[in-house]
Design a protein around this motif. Structure first.
Motif, PDB file in Angstrom:
ATOM      1  N   PHE A 136       0.837  -1.211   0.000  1.00  0.00           N
ATOM      2  CA  PHE A 136       0.000   0.000   0.000  1.00  0.00           C
ATOM      3  C   PHE A 136       0.867   1.254   0.000  1.00  0.00           C
ATOM      4  O   PHE A 136       1.902   1.314   0.673  1.00  0.00           O
ATOM      5  N   ASP A 137       0.430   2.264  -0.743  1.00  0.00           N
ATOM      6  CA  ASP A 137       1.120   3.550  -0.717  1.00  0.00           C
ATOM      7  C   ASP A 137       0.100   4.658  -0.906  1.00  0.00           C
ATOM      8  O   ASP A 137      -0.991   4.454  -1.459  1.00  0.00           O
ATOM      9  N   ILE A 138       0.466   5.842  -0.422  1.00  0.00           N
ATOM     10  CA  ILE A 138      -0.421   7.003  -0.519  1.00  0.00           C
ATOM     11  C   ILE A 138       0.427   8.233  -0.805  1.00  0.00           C
ATOM     12  O   ILE A 138       1.501   8.410  -0.222  1.00  0.00           O
ATOM     13  N   ARG A 139      -0.046   9.052  -1.744  1.00  0.00           N
ATOM     14  CA  ARG A 139       0.686  10.240  -2.165  1.00  0.00           C
ATOM     15  C   ARG A 139      -0.254  11.441  -2.221  1.00  0.00           C
ATOM     16  O   ARG A 139      -1.445  11.303  -2.508  1.00  0.00           O
ATOM     17  N   ILE A 140       0.317  12.613  -1.953  1.00  0.00           N
ATOM     18  CA  ILE A 140      -0.437  13.858  -2.083  1.00  0.00           C
ATOM     19  C   ILE A 140      -0.227  14.402  -3.491  1.00  0.00           C
ATOM     20  O   ILE A 140       0.910  14.533  -3.952  1.00  0.00           O
ATOM     21  N   VAL A 141      -1.328  14.712  -4.162  1.00  0.00           N
ATOM     22  CA  VAL A 141      -1.276  15.263  -5.512  1.00  0.00           C
ATOM     23  C   VAL A 141      -1.787  16.699  -5.470  1.00  0.00           C
ATOM     24  O   VAL A 141      -2.941  16.948  -5.093  1.00  0.00           O
ATOM     25  N   GLN A 142      -0.929  17.661  -5.828  1.00  0.00           N
ATOM     26  CA  GLN A 142      -1.324  19.072  -5.848  1.00  0.00           C
ATOM     27  C   GLN A 142      -1.992  19.391  -7.178  1.00  0.00           C
ATOM     28  O   GLN A 142      -1.447  19.106  -8.242  1.00  0.00           O
ATOM     29  N   GLN A 143      -3.208  19.951  -7.116  1.00  0.00           N
ATOM     30  CA  GLN A 143      -3.921  20.354  -8.318  1.00  0.00           C
ATOM     31  C   GLN A 143      -4.367  21.798  -8.178  1.00  0.00           C
ATOM     32  O   GLN A 143      -4.321  22.379  -7.086  1.00  0.00           O
ATOM     33  N   GLU A 144      -4.841  22.364  -9.280  1.00  0.00           N
ATOM     34  CA  GLU A 144      -5.210  23.776  -9.261  1.00  0.00           C
ATOM     35  C   GLU A 144      -6.301  24.074  -8.242  1.00  0.00           C
ATOM     36  O   GLU A 144      -6.319  25.123  -7.620  1.00  0.00           O
ATOM     37  N   ARG A 145      -7.221  23.141  -8.060  1.00  0.00           N
ATOM     38  CA  ARG A 145      -8.335  23.373  -7.145  1.00  0.00           C
ATOM     39  C   ARG A 145      -8.093  22.806  -5.746  1.00  0.00           C
ATOM     40  O   ARG A 145      -9.007  22.680  -4.956  1.00  0.00           O
ATOM     41  N   GLY A 146      -6.862  22.446  -5.447  1.00  0.00           N
ATOM     42  CA  GLY A 146      -6.564  21.907  -4.128  1.00  0.00           C
ATOM     43  C   GLY A 146      -5.764  20.622  -4.234  1.00  0.00           C
ATOM     44  O   GLY A 146      -5.071  20.385  -5.217  1.00  0.00           O
ATOM     45  N   VAL A 147      -5.863  19.786  -3.200  1.00  0.00           N
ATOM     46  CA  VAL A 147      -5.095  18.550  -3.173  1.00  0.00           C
ATOM     47  C   VAL A 147      -6.004  17.336  -3.292  1.00  0.00           C
ATOM     48  O   VAL A 147      -7.192  17.390  -2.966  1.00  0.00           O
ATOM     49  N   LYS A 148      -5.419  16.252  -3.778  1.00  0.00           N
ATOM     50  CA  LYS A 148      -6.080  14.951  -3.768  1.00  0.00           C
ATOM     51  C   LYS A 148      -5.069  13.926  -3.257  1.00  0.00           C
ATOM     52  O   LYS A 148      -3.861  14.195  -3.196  1.00  0.00           O
ATOM     53  N   LEU A 149      -5.573  12.773  -2.886  1.00  0.00           N
ATOM     54  CA  LEU A 149      -4.717  11.699  -2.417  1.00  0.00           C
ATOM     55  C   LEU A 149      -4.711  10.565  -3.427  1.00  0.00           C
ATOM     56  O   LEU A 149      -5.774  10.086  -3.830  1.00  0.00           O
ATOM     57  N   GLN A 150      -3.524  10.163  -3.845  1.00  0.00           N
ATOM     58  CA  GLN A 150      -3.372   9.043  -4.771  1.00  0.00           C
ATOM     59  C   GLN A 150      -3.092   7.782  -3.963  1.00  0.00           C
ATOM     60  O   GLN A 150      -2.087   7.679  -3.269  1.00  0.00           O
ATOM     61  N   LEU A 151      -4.025   6.828  -4.029  1.00  0.00           N
ATOM     62  CA  LEU A 151      -3.904   5.582  -3.283  1.00  0.00           C
ATOM     63  C   LEU A 151      -3.514   4.452  -4.220  1.00  0.00           C
ATOM     64  O   LEU A 151      -4.047   4.336  -5.325  1.00  0.00           O
ATOM     65  N   LYS A 152      -2.612   3.619  -3.752  1.00  0.00           N
ATOM     66  CA  LYS A 152      -2.189   2.455  -4.532  1.00  0.00           C
ATOM     67  C   LYS A 152      -2.278   1.219  -3.645  1.00  0.00           C
ATOM     68  O   LYS A 152      -1.761   1.200  -2.536  1.00  0.00           O
ATOM     69  N   ASN A 153      -3.000   0.214  -4.139  1.00  0.00           N
ATOM     70  CA  ASN A 153      -3.185  -1.049  -3.401  1.00  0.00           C
ATOM     71  C   ASN A 153      -3.839  -0.821  -2.040  1.00  0.00           C
ATOM     72  O   ASN A 153      -3.416  -1.375  -1.027  1.00  0.00           O
ATOM     73  N   ALA A 154      -4.888  -0.007  -2.036  1.00  0.00           N
ATOM     74  CA  ALA A 154      -5.640   0.258  -0.805  1.00  0.00           C
ATOM     75  C   ALA A 154      -6.631  -0.866  -0.548  1.00  0.00           C
ATOM     76  O   ALA A 154      -7.092  -1.535  -1.488  1.00  0.00           O
ATOM     77  N   PRO A 155      -7.006  -1.113   0.719  1.00  0.00           N
ATOM     78  CA  PRO A 155      -8.000  -2.148   1.030  1.00  0.00           C
ATOM     79  C   PRO A 155      -9.326  -1.880   0.327  1.00  0.00           C
ATOM     80  O   PRO A 155      -9.881  -0.782   0.408  1.00  0.00           O
ATOM     81  N   ALA A 156      -9.844  -2.886  -0.360  1.00  0.00           N
ATOM     82  CA  ALA A 156     -11.093  -2.722  -1.111  1.00  0.00           C
ATOM     83  C   ALA A 156     -12.285  -2.503  -0.204  1.00  0.00           C
ATOM     84  O   ALA A 156     -13.315  -1.973  -0.637  1.00  0.00           O
ATOM     85  N   SER A 157     -12.172  -2.877   1.088  1.00  0.00           N
ATOM     86  CA  SER A 157     -13.292  -2.719   2.021  1.00  0.00           C
ATOM     87  C   SER A 157     -13.647  -1.261   2.264  1.00  0.00           C
ATOM     88  O   SER A 157     -14.720  -0.952   2.779  1.00  0.00           O
TER      89      SER A 157
END
Length: 457
Positions: A66-87
């Motif tokens: 599992f990994d998580i990254r902060i993505v900076q965009q013009e309208r704010g931030v989002k979180l990029q999740l990789k291999n997150a629990p499907a639950s």
């Protein structure tokens, strides 16, 4: 989706942080830094909400990809999740409560470690400064409300409780909710979930649309006690001591359900504070309760408190067995006493400024073998000081039981050794053995290997 139980996703914030500075993003994205590791582990605990495991290392191992990254965009931030629990997702969309809590984690880690740099900034801080920092952390999380009367009931108890005890916590929460009272817990499963669930149903019956289900946790324990999905306000305090202070500053009364070492730690914390002479006249309703099957448990707790802290400590609480209505009524009356006292002393309803918390209960205690061995567990000192070191002893056991760092430490160096007066230690050992026998140290079905040794020779 990569395979059956993993999901990749890009998630936008809801209910919390939306904008970050470039410096904040850089700190949180540094793979070699402690903040990214902390954020990753806390985020995984949120996404793994509802897990039946209290083994933080097992969770991290299962989702090591599992990994998580902060993505900076013009309208704010989002979180990029990789291999997150499907639950954490339904039909490819993240569950709303999970999304809210996920960004609460980001908010609290940034505010705590970036703005305050608590790891270095408060080591020698005064009591007043620590209390103000706790206030500011809670204010930043939008915890405070303008209320006309005290209504926040803190519920403590174990994450490892049997079904009839869990059902009783729901019944108590239901009675509290019917009386328009809100719930604050450690946000995990068991006795932390039941009162919230009961209150949520009661609030629906009473058409209360502003019910608060406040969860207070800290980084060292969140992976072992992932927040339950009923929590609608989540705050991650920097350490256990500030988490405990947040409970008693925001709560107006406390109900204690059956539990293990963590619950004993909480009991000793509040009793130590209430036993301080400066708090002699401060009303703070404190009730121990459980179903009839738990009567022996509370008799053991009551006897231990009497043997170690004395009759004065026993007078700080009442015990009510198998009567959820009586519990709710007693708490409601106790909150009236709090209201009158706060009004008379011009103290805020949303934060208990008047309660004196000695520094012995405020500064972080990171257990090591030397520190645990050096605890002053002897009679002949002020009662609140004995309570403070007893609290640290139980905190050490909690760390060795469920906190990833504590578990690794015990694995490498062996169990903590607890020393002190022989009679006191005999009482302590008997209580701990009862917890083990009753399976209150770990979730049912898990083999418990003690992380401590009480040295009575």
């Amino acid at each position: 989706m990569l395979y059956e139980d993993r999901v990749d996703a890009l998630v936008a914030p809801k209910g919390a942080l939306e904008m970050l500075s470039q410096d904040e993003i850089s700190r949180m994205s540094d793979d070699s830094g402690s903040l990214h590791s902390l954020f990753r582990s806390c985020a995984l605990a949120i996404l793994n909400c509802g897990s039946d495991s209290d083994d933080a290392n097992a969770v991290m191992e299962e989702f090591k990809d599992f990994d998580i990254r902060i993505v900076q965009q013009e309208r704010g931030v989002k979180l990029q999740l990789k291999n997150a629990p499907a639950s954490a997702f339904v039909d490819g969309k993240m569950i709303t409560s999970v999304r809210e809590m996920l960004f609460s984690v980001l908010r609290d880690i940034i505010f705590t470690y970036h703005e305050y740099n608590l790891a270095r900034g408060l080591d020698s801080a005064s009591s007043d400064k620590i209390t103000n920092v706790v206030f500011e952390l809670l204010r930043n999380a939008n915890v405070f409300r303008r209320i006309q009367s005290p209504d926040m009931v803190v519920c403590w108890g174990g994450h490892s409780i049997v079904r009839n005890e869990y059902n009783y916590t729901k019944r108590v929460g239901h009675q509290l909710g019917l009386r328009d009272l809100n719930i604050c817990t450690g946000c995990g499963p068991g006795a932390m979930k039941g009162p919230m669930k009961g209150a949520a149903i009661a609030h629906a019956k009473q058409r209360v649309h502003t019910g608060v289900y406040l969860g207070l946790t800290e980084p060292g324990i969140i992976a072992a006690e992932s927040p339950n999905p009923i929590v609608n306000k989540l705050v991650i305090m920097p350490d256990i001591e500030k988490r405990l202070e947040a409970f008693v500053r925001t709560g107006h009364g406390i109900i204690v359900f059956p539990g293990g070492a963590g619950t004993a730690e909480e009991i000793l914390y509040i009793l130590g504070i209430l036993l301080h002479p400066k708090n002699a006249n401060v009303p703070f309703p404190l009730i121990f309760t459980g179903p009839k099957e738990s009567a022996d448990y509370f008799e053991q707790i009551h006897a231990f408190i009497g043997d170690v802290l004395g009759k004065e400590a026993q007078e700080k609480y009442q015990i009510i067995i198998e009567d959820e209505v009586a519990v709710a009524r007693a708490m409601k009356q106790g909150l009236e006493d709090v209201r009158h006292y706060r009004k008379a002393h011009q103290d805020a309803f949303y934060y208990n400024w008047k309660l004196h918390i000695p520094e012995e209960f405020q500064h972080p205690f990171e257990p090591t073998h030397d520190k645990v061995r050096g605890l002053n567990l002897h009679f002949g000192q002020e009662t609140h000081l004995l309570a403070a070191d007893l609290r640290r002893a139980f905190s050490s056991i909690v760390a060795g039981n469920v906190k990833a760092q504590g578990v690794a430490y015990i694995k490498e160096f062996g169990p903590f050794e607890i020393h002190g007066d022989k009679l006191l230690l005999e009482k302590l050992d008997a209580l701990l053995q009862a917890f083990v026998t009753q399976q209150r140290m770990k979730l049912p079905g898990s083999e418990y290997i003690p992380c401590y040794k009480v040295v009575t020779e």
